[in-house]
Design a protein around this motif. Sequence first.
Motif, PDB file in Angstrom:
ATOM      1  N   UNK A 146       4.825  -6.634  -2.635  1.00  0.00           N
ATOM      2  CA  UNK A 146       4.781  -5.169  -2.529  1.00  0.00           C
ATOM      3  C   UNK A 146       3.411  -4.704  -2.060  1.00  0.00           C
ATOM      4  N   UNK A 147       3.376  -3.532  -1.413  1.00  0.00           N
ATOM      5  CA  UNK A 147       2.143  -3.091  -0.766  1.00  0.00           C
ATOM      6  C   UNK A 147       1.659  -1.730  -1.254  1.00  0.00           C
ATOM      7  N   UNK A 148       0.354  -1.604  -1.318  1.00  0.00           N
ATOM      8  CA  UNK A 148      -0.316  -0.322  -1.467  1.00  0.00           C
ATOM      9  C   UNK A 148      -0.782   0.028  -0.066  1.00  0.00           C
ATOM     10  N   UNK A 149      -0.309   1.149   0.445  1.00  0.00           N
ATOM     11  CA  UNK A 149      -0.565   1.500   1.844  1.00  0.00           C
ATOM     12  C   UNK A 149      -1.733   2.477   1.965  1.00  0.00           C
ATOM     13  N   UNK A 150      -2.597   2.194   2.941  1.00  0.00           N
ATOM     14  CA  UNK A 150      -3.802   2.995   3.173  1.00  0.00           C
ATOM     15  C   UNK A 150      -4.061   3.069   4.675  1.00  0.00           C
ATOM     16  N   UNK A 151      -3.203   3.798   5.409  1.00  0.00           N
ATOM     17  CA  UNK A 151      -3.363   3.886   6.866  1.00  0.00           C
ATOM     18  C   UNK A 151      -4.613   4.668   7.237  1.00  0.00           C
ATOM     19  N   UNK A 152      -5.138   4.356   8.429  1.00  0.00           N
ATOM     20  CA  UNK A 152      -6.349   5.023   8.889  1.00  0.00           C
ATOM     21  C   UNK A 152      -6.210   5.595  10.295  1.00  0.00           C
TER      22      UNK A 152
END
Length: 142
Positions: A44-50
């Motif tokens: 599972x992922x913690x998403x932090x797009x930039x």
Amino acid sequence: MEGKGLIIRGWAPQVLILDHEAVGGFVTHCGWNSTLEGISAGVPMVTWPRSADQFYNEKFVTEVARIGVGVGAKKYVESEEDNVKKEAIEKALKEIMEGEEAEEMRNRVKNFGKMAKQAMEEGGSSYLGFSALIEELKSICN
């Protein structure tokens, strides 16, 4: 592994790390390669797009596949500062690690990971598609 952690700065063998049994989640910027690597590893992922397509990839992870949780990044950033608070990161990490919803998310992403691996095995859809591409290229070159 409770109470232990490791931070690697700079380049790291991401695929090998993600496949390790001790990895319970993946904080990602949502680049397509990293997204696929997280899915293939069943993590599972913690998403932090930039920037760029990362925001669309985040939508796929969090809203379509429901295998991750966002930290709340909302806009393209050109600098290191993007106003994501540490509390948002902590909250997202807890959401992928603790509780019934986290367990459901973990099961979903593990199933996606199994499907991804099957697609790449001999006879799988990705294997066959890549083989067809190679044959097509060979026919053009001859």
